[in-house]
Design a protein around this motif. Structure first.
Motif, PDB file in Angstrom:
ATOM      1  N   THR A 138       0.827  -1.217   0.000  1.00 28.08           N
ATOM      2  CA  THR A 138       0.000   0.000   0.000  1.00 28.08           C
ATOM      3  C   THR A 138       0.857   1.262   0.000  1.00 28.08           C
ATOM      4  O   THR A 138       1.954   1.298   0.569  1.00 28.08           O
ATOM      5  N   ASP A 185      -0.666   4.329   0.789  1.00 28.65           N
ATOM      6  CA  ASP A 185      -1.271   5.229   1.763  1.00 28.65           C
ATOM      7  C   ASP A 185      -0.551   5.078   3.103  1.00 28.65           C
ATOM      8  O   ASP A 185      -0.556   3.991   3.700  1.00 28.65           O
ATOM      9  N   ASN A 232      -1.273   6.097   6.083  1.00 28.50           N
ATOM     10  CA  ASN A 232      -2.155   5.743   7.198  1.00 28.50           C
ATOM     11  C   ASN A 232      -2.501   4.253   7.171  1.00 28.50           C
ATOM     12  O   ASN A 232      -2.478   3.578   8.213  1.00 28.50           O
TER      13      ASN A 232
END
Length: 547
Positions: free
Chosen positions: A11, A13, A15
């Motif tokens: 990923t 992202d 977060n």
């Protein structure tokens, strides 16, 4: 866990990456604790075999060496790779001598033939090959193993004291590790990564016959030595320390505090309970620790919109308070759809939870009534065995018939069977529908007999008598005599009871002879039809008697 780890790596992202990484860390810690508890509390390994199990535990959870080994072996020149000696040392620290020897052989082959380096590699390879290993279940006694191990250790020490490996610091370092030298082990902090790996490597080369009761001492000293003053022990360290202390209750307590939900402690406690260590431990409020934790975990599942059904199975395995908890929680499940209500109902019926079954059925019946679905409402009231509500729904059906001249939900009414006996009004509804079916099939004699029974047996509400008498009109007007003289007299009496009742009855049942011209006309038509039928019946019966 592997899928979660891949998500964390792939990923973009930040977060999500942090979230997935955090979840992977928690799952890794759970697996680490679980496997250690298996070794210490379930396997209950003794001296000799204990270290064998602990080595497997470390190899399973500290696997950076395998990742580095793959990178080294796939390089153009493995022995010149920056992690080559890390891999060799890592294999030695985990007691993987065959793997370490294979890697070392690569270094020996690339050395100059006849050189001192090749001879040193052969000497070290011979030491690693000779290292005694205790095999659980073999004929070798612990005393014999300790004697062989001591002789092997003396041989390693002799080579080290003679300065055999002094010309090659890497090989000398490995020889020191084989002797269990703490300073040399601590120099490998980067490879060991954790204090418990340091502890197992330390035991492997200094005390391979360690007993379970001695683990705490080694664990505490290894933690202190490895961490030093750099950092304090974390929650995971405290849990592992409690396990090495063989304090199963402290392990469960610390896990309950450190972990975010009851899943892990509930399942770990259940496993340990069935393997005996926890069976004798009861809590002060009337249940054992296993059942308490399972109840807490299942209670949490019940608040989830899709996992509540899973919680039912957990409550089933809590024999003391499980059913009580289930009864309390099942009542809070929102009955959003009929499909969900049927699921909840089956759960309650299977466990003979009578009060909950009735409650669910009443709730669904009321919902159906509000939505004007009388068939569904009647079905739920029958299932609840609620006579009063079944009577109310039956009245609604009859009111609908009076307005429209036909019944809704015929399939349900036609197949009431023994359920119609739940209430008198439901019985009347079923029988009245049967009368219409007979009439439709031209079974006039049977239909007439049933109609009269409904009135004379007082099954039919008196407010519905006028409708029944009106239904009798076509039968009275038939060319063939359907009602006998006696039956006609009964019908006449019913008509008179209806029209000449007391004032209260007249108000209640609308004595429409004085109030409504239509009803007055209907009464007159009934009287005329009854008189005609009586005359025909008397003549017919007299003729039959005369003949």
């Amino acid at each position: 866990m592997e899928d979660m780890n891949q998500l964390a790596v792939s990923t973009r992202d930040p977060n999500l990456k942090n979230r997935y990484g955090s979840q992977v860390s928690v799952l890794s810690a759970m697996e680490l604790i679980w496997n250690l508890c298996e070794v210490l509390f379930i396997e209950s390994a003794t001296a000799g075999s204990l270290l064998h199990h602990l080595l497997d535990w470390v190899r399973l959870h500290v696997c950076e060496v395998d990742t580095k080994a793959s990178a080294v072996l796939n390089s153009e020149s493995p022995t010149e790779h920056q992690d080559y000696w890390h891999v060799v040392t890592g294999y030695v620290l985990q007691g993987r001598m065959d793997d370490a020897r294979q890697m070392l052989a690569m270094f020996a082959r690339e050395s100059i033939p006849g050189s001192g380096t090749r001879n040193l590699c052969k000497t070290l390879d011979s030491l690693m090959k000779k290292m005694p290993i205790f095999v659980p279940g073999s004929n070798q006694t612990l005393t014999e193993f300790e004697l062989k191990w001591q002789h092997w250790r003396e041989e390693c020490d002799r080579y080290l004291q003679d300065g055999t490996f002094a010309s090659n610091p890497k090989l000398e370092m490995i020889c020191k590790i084989l002797l269990g030298d703490e300073d040399s082990l601590l120099e490998q902090k980067e490879i060991l990564t954790t204090w418990y790996h340091f502890m197992i490597s330390r035991l492997l080369y200094s005390h391979p016959t360690v007993k379970p009761t001695e683990l705490l001492c080694y664990a505490q000293s290894s933690l202190d030595i490895f961490l030093g003053r750099e950092s304090a022990a974390e929650s995971l360290d405290n849990i592992l320390m409690a396990a090495f202390e063989l304090d199963v209750h402290q392990v469960i307590k610390d896990c309950s505090i450190a972990l975010s939900n009851w899943w892990f402690v509930a399942h770990l406690t259940d496993l340990l309970y069935h393997c005996k260590p926890l069976q004798s431990h009861n809590l002060n409020f009337g249940t054992n620790m296993r059942e308490f934790l399972l109840l807490e975990y299942a209670s949490g599942l019940f608040s989830h919109h899709s996992l509540w059904q899973l919680a039912v199975d957990y409550f089933d395995y809590c024999h003391e308070f499980g059913k009580v908890y289930l009864e309390r929680h099942i009542e809070r499940v929102p009955l959003d759809t009929e499909h969900k209500a049927l699921k909840v109902l089956r759960i309650c019926e299977k466990r003979q939870m009578t009060m909950q079954v009735q409650s669910i059925c009443k709730i669904m019946a009321m919902k159906a009534v509000r939505n004007k679905r009388l068939g569904s409402a009647l079905s739920w009231s029958i299932r609840a065995k609620d006579a009063a509500f079944a009577t109310l729904i039956s009245d609604r059906f009859l009111q609908g018939y009076c307005i429209s001249g036909s019944f809704s939900d015929l399939d349900l009414i036609d197949n009431l069977g023994p359920a119609m006996l739940l209430s008198d009004r439901l019985t009347f509804l079923g029988k009245y529908r049967e009368f219409h079916r007979m009439y439709g099939e031209k079974k006039f004699l049977d239909a007439a007999r049933l109609l009269l029974q409904l009135m004379t047996a007082k099954i039919a509400p008196q407010s519905f008598w006028m409708t029944l008498l009106t239904d009798a009109l076509p039968l009275l007007e038939q060319k063939k005599v359907i009602f006998s003289a006696g039956q006609t007299y009964e019908l006449m009496r019913c008509l008179e009871d209806l029209t000449l009742g007391n004032p209260e009855q007249r108000n209640e049942h609308h004595n429409i002879e004085q109030e409504d011209d239509v009803e007055t006309t209907k009464v007159e038509m009934l009287r005329l039809a009854l008189a005609r039928n009586l005359a025909k019946a008397i003549v017919q019966e007299g003729t039959l008697d005369g003949s």
